[in-house]
Design a protein around this motif. Sequence first.
Motif, PDB file in Angstrom:
ATOM      1  N   MET A  47       6.959  20.760   1.603  1.00  0.00           N
ATOM      2  CA  MET A  47       8.124  20.084   1.031  1.00  0.00           C
ATOM      3  C   MET A  47       9.420  20.554   1.693  1.00  0.00           C
ATOM      4  N   ARG A  91      10.146  18.768   4.944  1.00  0.00           N
ATOM      5  CA  ARG A  91      10.632  17.387   4.764  1.00  0.00           C
ATOM      6  C   ARG A  91      12.106  17.374   4.362  1.00  0.00           C
ATOM      7  N   SER A 116      12.835  11.596 -12.439  1.00  0.00           N
ATOM      8  CA  SER A 116      12.071  12.060 -11.284  1.00  0.00           C
ATOM      9  C   SER A 116      13.027  12.409 -10.145  1.00  0.00           C
ATOM     10  N   TYR A 117      12.905  13.619  -9.604  1.00  0.00           N
ATOM     11  CA  TYR A 117      13.757  14.009  -8.478  1.00  0.00           C
ATOM     12  C   TYR A 117      13.499  13.096  -7.284  1.00  0.00           C
ATOM     13  N   ARG A 118      12.225  12.786  -7.046  1.00  0.00           N
ATOM     14  CA  ARG A 118      11.908  11.937  -5.905  1.00  0.00           C
ATOM     15  C   ARG A 118      12.496  10.539  -6.087  1.00  0.00           C
ATOM     16  N   GLU A 174      18.388  18.408  -3.640  1.00  0.00           N
ATOM     17  CA  GLU A 174      17.738  19.166  -2.574  1.00  0.00           C
ATOM     18  C   GLU A 174      17.860  20.664  -2.803  1.00  0.00           C
ATOM     19  N   TYR A 224      11.396  10.881   1.960  1.00  0.00           N
ATOM     20  CA  TYR A 224      11.374  11.275   0.548  1.00  0.00           C
ATOM     21  C   TYR A 224      10.120  10.750  -0.158  1.00  0.00           C
ATOM     22  N   ARG A 225       9.643   9.586   0.249  1.00  0.00           N
ATOM     23  CA  ARG A 225       8.440   9.023  -0.371  1.00  0.00           C
ATOM     24  C   ARG A 225       7.226   9.926  -0.176  1.00  0.00           C
ATOM     25  N   LEU A 265       7.212  13.170  -0.412  1.00  0.00           N
ATOM     26  CA  LEU A 265       7.291  14.413  -1.167  1.00  0.00           C
ATOM     27  C   LEU A 265       6.089  14.528  -2.099  1.00  0.00           C
ATOM     28  N   GLN A 278       3.483  14.859  -5.188  1.00  0.00           N
ATOM     29  CA  GLN A 278       3.461  14.177  -6.478  1.00  0.00           C
ATOM     30  C   GLN A 278       4.036  15.032  -7.598  1.00  0.00           C
ATOM     31  N   VAL A 326       6.672  16.651  -7.600  1.00  0.00           N
ATOM     32  CA  VAL A 326       8.102  16.382  -7.701  1.00  0.00           C
ATOM     33  C   VAL A 326       8.339  15.108  -8.501  1.00  0.00           C
ATOM     34  N   GLU A 327       7.458  14.142  -8.305  1.00  0.00           N
ATOM     35  CA  GLU A 327       7.587  12.868  -9.023  1.00  0.00           C
ATOM     36  C   GLU A 327       7.458  13.075 -10.528  1.00  0.00           C
TER      37      GLU A 327
END
Length: 395
Positions: free
Chosen positions: A1, A4, A63-65, A114, A185-186, A188, A190, A192-193
Amino acid sequence: MLRRLLCVRGLRAFADGYVSLLLPLYLIALGMGPVEVGLVATATLLGSGVLTLLTGLHAWRFSYRGLLLLASLLMTATGFGFAFVQHFVPLLIIAAVGTLNPSSGDVSVFLPLEHALMSHTVDDKTRTAAFARYSLIGSLSAAFGALFAGAHEAIVGLLKVDTTTVLQSMFVLYGLIGLACGLIYRALPQEVEHGERVPGAPLKQSRRTAYTLAALFSLDAFGGGLVVQSLLALWLFQQFELSTAVAGTIFFWTGVLSAASYLVAVRIAHRIGLVNTMVFTHLPANILLVLVPFMSTLHWAVALLLIRSALSQMDVPTRSSYVMAIVTPEERAAAASVTAVPRSMASAVSPMIAGYMLSASTFGWPLVVAGAVKITYDLLLLVMFRQRPPPEEVP
């Protein structure tokens, strides 16, 4: 992570690096003057401040993502908006609600998200080094972006097209970079989601600390807003009649020196502590900033700017690391937002003031005032937080 996040930081910084230099040229090409340039810069900082504050205070609910993906789409819309709108009032609105950054630093809605994510991927001992890498990549990428800004002159000569069209294409590129950030970002994790890896909470226990730091940072930000890269470039254009390519080269090297200083800052912080590093590298840099307008030749002015760049940004990774260290882990996103917003909000008025100063006189009064304000900030920070060390510095 972490990789990214560092990659996205580099892409965004590259875009900010060239846009901050081309923004005043683009607005002037559309028939606007220094005051209008200052107003647009003010709108970008003010709008970014509001968005950053709202994001940081309420990020724990979402969700941060997902928030990062929305921010990427906003970046894309901002680039396309500036590319295809040519009237002052609509551009002012786009600047206020978009992600455009007139400075060489990171002033954006991406920052609190971030920072919170990064803080949860490292331990206390490696936290400052991680933020140094984050700042290093950002500064180097911004430096190459500044160098890239000069390419528009070569494109104009090579393709025989008008300057405005080429500048518009640069803003289209900015929008495309926003799409690229969204794709990264997609990818990142799960966790984080679903918020499993990064717990969040509203600002409560650390509120007093965060608000005190925010007040201090707002003072520093007000001074910094007087010398955002777009207006510093405008002063150089006015004072020394530089070409965009030469200005881009100057800002490339200032960026490289700033980037190198981040790594040095980590070593200094290990020896004398985060707060001392922030203050004792920042003070001489601000003294040099005050002296720049008194230089009669470009060579001396650039020399002082280069030396300043090697010192002035050492507080960036140390400041971010310090904030994340002295607040509770659950409140990091909120604290990052509350302390980062002054980088936009307090500095939002400054570009307008600087634009007025530059329209009234070619002397670099914005640089003198900025240096004096930032020196005051340094002294206050030292007095108020020298006895508040982060966990890794506690015996």
